[in-house]
Design a protein around this motif. Structure first.
Motif, PDB file in Angstrom:
ATOM      1  N   GLU A 100       6.491 -26.126 -52.031  1.00  0.00           N
ATOM      2  CA  GLU A 100       6.358 -24.784 -52.608  1.00  0.00           C
ATOM      3  C   GLU A 100       7.624 -23.966 -52.382  1.00  0.00           C
ATOM      4  N   ALA A 101       8.178 -24.013 -51.184  1.00  0.00           N
ATOM      5  CA  ALA A 101       9.403 -23.270 -50.895  1.00  0.00           C
ATOM      6  C   ALA A 101      10.562 -23.772 -51.739  1.00  0.00           C
ATOM      7  N   SER A 102      10.637 -25.084 -51.930  1.00  0.00           N
ATOM      8  CA  SER A 102      11.705 -25.654 -52.744  1.00  0.00           C
ATOM      9  C   SER A 102      11.563 -25.226 -54.203  1.00  0.00           C
ATOM     10  N   PHE A 103      10.324 -25.221 -54.717  1.00  0.00           N
ATOM     11  CA  PHE A 103      10.086 -24.750 -56.080  1.00  0.00           C
ATOM     12  C   PHE A 103      10.475 -23.279 -56.216  1.00  0.00           C
ATOM     13  N   ALA A 104      10.143 -22.462 -55.204  1.00  0.00           N
ATOM     14  CA  ALA A 104      10.491 -21.038 -55.251  1.00  0.00           C
ATOM     15  C   ALA A 104      12.002 -20.854 -55.317  1.00  0.00           C
ATOM     16  N   GLN A 105      12.737 -21.680 -54.588  1.00  0.00           N
ATOM     17  CA  GLN A 105      14.201 -21.597 -54.618  1.00  0.00           C
ATOM     18  C   GLN A 105      14.734 -21.953 -56.008  1.00  0.00           C
ATOM     19  N   VAL A 106      14.138 -22.982 -56.642  1.00  0.00           N
ATOM     20  CA  VAL A 106      14.542 -23.356 -57.995  1.00  0.00           C
ATOM     21  C   VAL A 106      14.334 -22.186 -58.951  1.00  0.00           C
ATOM     22  N   VAL A 107      13.183 -21.532 -58.841  1.00  0.00           N
ATOM     23  CA  VAL A 107      12.888 -20.393 -59.716  1.00  0.00           C
ATOM     24  C   VAL A 107      13.949 -19.304 -59.543  1.00  0.00           C
ATOM     25  N   GLU A 108      14.318 -19.011 -58.297  1.00  0.00           N
ATOM     26  CA  GLU A 108      15.322 -17.977 -58.053  1.00  0.00           C
ATOM     27  C   GLU A 108      16.682 -18.375 -58.615  1.00  0.00           C
ATOM     28  N   GLU A 109      17.039 -19.638 -58.480  1.00  0.00           N
ATOM     29  CA  GLU A 109      18.334 -20.091 -59.002  1.00  0.00           C
ATOM     30  C   GLU A 109      18.376 -19.972 -60.523  1.00  0.00           C
ATOM     31  N   VAL A 110      17.296 -20.357 -61.198  1.00  0.00           N
ATOM     32  CA  VAL A 110      17.277 -20.261 -62.658  1.00  0.00           C
ATOM     33  C   VAL A 110      17.256 -18.798 -63.085  1.00  0.00           C
ATOM     34  N   ARG A 111      16.547 -17.947 -62.355  1.00  0.00           N
ATOM     35  CA  ARG A 111      16.593 -16.506 -62.646  1.00  0.00           C
ATOM     36  C   ARG A 111      18.022 -15.978 -62.591  1.00  0.00           C
ATOM     37  N   GLY A 112      18.756 -16.402 -61.558  1.00  0.00           N
ATOM     38  CA  GLY A 112      20.134 -15.944 -61.419  1.00  0.00           C
ATOM     39  C   GLY A 112      21.025 -16.429 -62.536  1.00  0.00           C
ATOM     40  N   GLY A 113      20.784 -17.653 -63.006  1.00  0.00           N
ATOM     41  CA  GLY A 113      21.605 -18.200 -64.079  1.00  0.00           C
ATOM     42  C   GLY A 113      21.210 -17.722 -65.457  1.00  0.00           C
ATOM     43  N   HIS A 114      19.992 -17.190 -65.613  1.00  0.00           N
ATOM     44  CA  HIS A 114      19.498 -16.713 -66.918  1.00  0.00           C
ATOM     45  C   HIS A 114      18.865 -15.334 -66.738  1.00  0.00           C
ATOM     46  N   PRO A 115      19.670 -14.323 -66.408  1.00  0.00           N
ATOM     47  CA  PRO A 115      19.112 -13.008 -66.083  1.00  0.00           C
ATOM     48  C   PRO A 115      18.405 -12.325 -67.246  1.00  0.00           C
ATOM     49  N   SER A 116      18.636 -12.776 -68.479  1.00  0.00           N
ATOM     50  CA  SER A 116      17.982 -12.133 -69.625  1.00  0.00           C
ATOM     51  C   SER A 116      16.530 -12.570 -69.785  1.00  0.00           C
ATOM     52  N   HIS A 117      16.095 -13.580 -69.039  1.00  0.00           N
ATOM     53  CA  HIS A 117      14.726 -14.077 -69.125  1.00  0.00           C
ATOM     54  C   HIS A 117      13.926 -13.640 -67.898  1.00  0.00           C
ATOM     55  N   ALA A 118      12.725 -13.147 -68.134  1.00  0.00           N
ATOM     56  CA  ALA A 118      11.790 -12.895 -67.040  1.00  0.00           C
ATOM     57  C   ALA A 118      11.043 -14.186 -66.728  1.00  0.00           C
ATOM     58  N   ILE A 119      10.986 -14.544 -65.459  1.00  0.00           N
ATOM     59  CA  ILE A 119      10.271 -15.748 -65.041  1.00  0.00           C
ATOM     60  C   ILE A 119       9.160 -15.327 -64.086  1.00  0.00           C
ATOM     61  N   ARG A 120       7.919 -15.620 -64.470  1.00  0.00           N
ATOM     62  CA  ARG A 120       6.763 -15.309 -63.641  1.00  0.00           C
ATOM     63  C   ARG A 120       6.283 -16.599 -62.984  1.00  0.00           C
ATOM     64  N   ALA A 121       6.224 -16.586 -61.656  1.00  0.00           N
ATOM     65  CA  ALA A 121       5.889 -17.802 -60.909  1.00  0.00           C
ATOM     66  C   ALA A 121       4.571 -17.624 -60.167  1.00  0.00           C
ATOM     67  N   ALA A 122       3.739 -18.645 -60.249  1.00  0.00           N
ATOM     68  CA  ALA A 122       2.489 -18.716 -59.482  1.00  0.00           C
ATOM     69  C   ALA A 122       2.465 -20.066 -58.781  1.00  0.00           C
ATOM     70  N   LEU A 123       2.916 -20.089 -57.540  1.00  0.00           N
ATOM     71  CA  LEU A 123       3.069 -21.333 -56.789  1.00  0.00           C
ATOM     72  C   LEU A 123       2.072 -21.339 -55.639  1.00  0.00           C
ATOM     73  N   THR A 124       1.152 -22.305 -55.675  1.00  0.00           N
ATOM     74  CA  THR A 124       0.127 -22.392 -54.641  1.00  0.00           C
ATOM     75  C   THR A 124      -0.018 -23.843 -54.215  1.00  0.00           C
ATOM     76  N   LEU A 125       0.812 -24.249 -53.269  1.00  0.00           N
ATOM     77  CA  LEU A 125       0.774 -25.618 -52.755  1.00  0.00           C
ATOM     78  C   LEU A 125       0.500 -25.526 -51.260  1.00  0.00           C
ATOM     79  N   ASP A 126      -0.785 -25.558 -50.903  1.00  0.00           N
ATOM     80  CA  ASP A 126      -1.187 -25.295 -49.528  1.00  0.00           C
ATOM     81  C   ASP A 126      -1.470 -26.563 -48.736  1.00  0.00           C
ATOM     82  N   GLN A 127      -0.961 -27.699 -49.193  1.00  0.00           N
ATOM     83  CA  GLN A 127      -1.100 -28.932 -48.435  1.00  0.00           C
ATOM     84  C   GLN A 127       0.116 -29.820 -48.659  1.00  0.00           C
TER      85      GLN A 127
END
Length: 400
Positions: free
Chosen positions: A252-279
């Motif tokens: 989950e943390a790794s996926f969250a980092q990917v989302v942030e990196e893509v947000r930074g590279g494509h600032p004109s797009h809004a990215i909504r993330a729902a990440l729930t990996l509890d195991q």
């Protein structure tokens, strides 16, 4: 049989990286016309062109050989570079800048693997340009190495397709493909990357800091291209995309980092993330993060900017489900049927789509985990890519 002009024009047209290379060198230099030229003792022919100044030259177009500096480069086999012709004692008197109204110019020879001269990678502009940074020439030389390597591979592929009679010859060709990419390209690129990083630490003014940052981004982009091609080569050898499966609680943390990196590279797009990996998940976290990054970049590249991209990751009934959804022009049925094949670009020519390997590699990563990657697309519901991996599928994959 000797290669004809059309053979070389067709070969350059088949190379998926050439358009990106021309854009990379244009950004690296600030020059607005870049080209790959085939140069012989009788003619100068444009094979590929990136033109922002309406120079008027198209692929297949010719210049009179004697009016070009490339003809001199063909003879002395050395690069030529100047940034302000009218202020230079030599180049202000040279016929080429005067004929074509050039102030800045850089041209680096392209040699085939056997040492024969193919032509040049060149850039021109009617305005002066600062070209005294040595990393600019290094970038051009790296790009000519990449073009030469891909030309070699293209020639090998077509010769092999025509003459191949047994599997041993095919295996030899594939081994050469990996050797060229792995050794001849990655080593000089690493040197350029390290040099660019060292320059970024120097006390430079804002203009040069910007130049170094552009060089660094170019290095990152070319590293990604090479990595994609290496993954393609491995999968085509029958080995599949290599994965190292471990039980991981940081997905989950790794996926969250990917989302942030893509947000930074494509600032004109809004990215909504729902990440729930509890195991914990038995997976190769780096490869699944690569899968998600490829899907997100694809959505940001082809989706409507006014609408958000939705990314979700969850475990539902013992199945890991990762989805990326966006709106925009729906993918046609014919395109969906080939979407996960290599070198497929549904919207070519926009300058944003890379080599067309991202979705293919994502699908191979899914397969290597014992999962599936599917796509649904319609005008009403938008486009949704979904990766599904039964939690026990990775156990089976790890055991095989």
């Amino acid at each position: 049989m000797p290669r004809t002009r059309q053979d070389d024009l067709d070969a350059i047209a088949r190379l998926p990286a050439v358009d990106k290379i021309l854009r990379v060198v244009a950004r690296a230099t600030g020059m607005r016309f870049t080209a790959v030229a085939r140069v012989t003792d009788t003619e100068w022919i444009a094979c590929a062109v990136h033109d922002e100044i309406d120079f008027g030259l198209k692929p297949g177009g010719a210049l009179e050989l004697g009016t070009t500096i490339c003809n001199e480069i063909r003879q002395h086999r050395e690069p030529v570079i100047f940034g302000h012709a009218s202020a230079d004692p030599h180049w202000s008197q040279h016929h080429t800048p005067r004929i074509y109204g050039l102030e800045s110019y850089i041209s680096v020879p392209i040699f085939r693997r056997d040492g024969t001269f193919f032509g040049t990678l060149c850039a021109i502009d009617p305005q002066p340009a600062k070209l005294d940074d040595p990393t600019i020439l290094e970038t051009f030389q790296l790009c000519t190495d990449l073009i030469a390597a891909q030309l070699e591979q293209d020639e090998r592929m077509h010769a092999t397709e025509a003459a191949l009679v047994d599997a041993e010859a095919l295996a030899h060709w594939r081994e050469q493909f990996i050797a060229i990419l792995g050794h001849d390209l990655r080593s000089p690129l690493m040197s350029l990357t390290v040099g660019t990083h060292m320059l970024s630490l120097a006390p430079l003014d804002a203009q040069w800091q910007g130049q170094v940052q552009r060089m660094a981004r170019s290095c990152e982009r070319m590293t990604g291209l090479i990595d994609d091609l290496l993954d393609l080569a491995r999968s085509r050898l029958g080995e599949g995309i290599p994965v190292a499966l471990v039980r991981d609680g940081e997905l989950e943390a790794s996926f969250a980092q990917v989302v942030e990196e893509v947000r930074g590279g494509h600032p004109s797009h809004a990215i909504r993330a729902a990440l729930t990996l509890d195991q914990d998940v038995l997976c190769d976290r780096r490869r699944l993060s690569q899968l998600l990054a490829n899907l997100l970049v694809n959505a940001a590249t082809h989706g409507a900017q006014a609408s958000p991209i939705d990314v979700a990751a969850d475990i539902v009934e013992n199945v890991l489900v990762v989805s990326v959804a966006n709106t925009g022009t729906p993918i046609a049925d014919a395109d969906r049927a080939r979407l996960f094949q290599p070198y497929v670009r549904v919207a070519p020519g926009d300058g944003q789509g890379g080599l067309g390997l991202g979705l293919y590699i994502a699908a191979e990563i899914a397969r290597a985990h014992g999962g599936t990657l599917t796509v649904q697309s319609s005008a009403d519901d938008g486009t949704r890519f979904e990766f599904r991996m039964p939690m026990d599928a990775a156990v089976v994959t790890a055991a095989t």
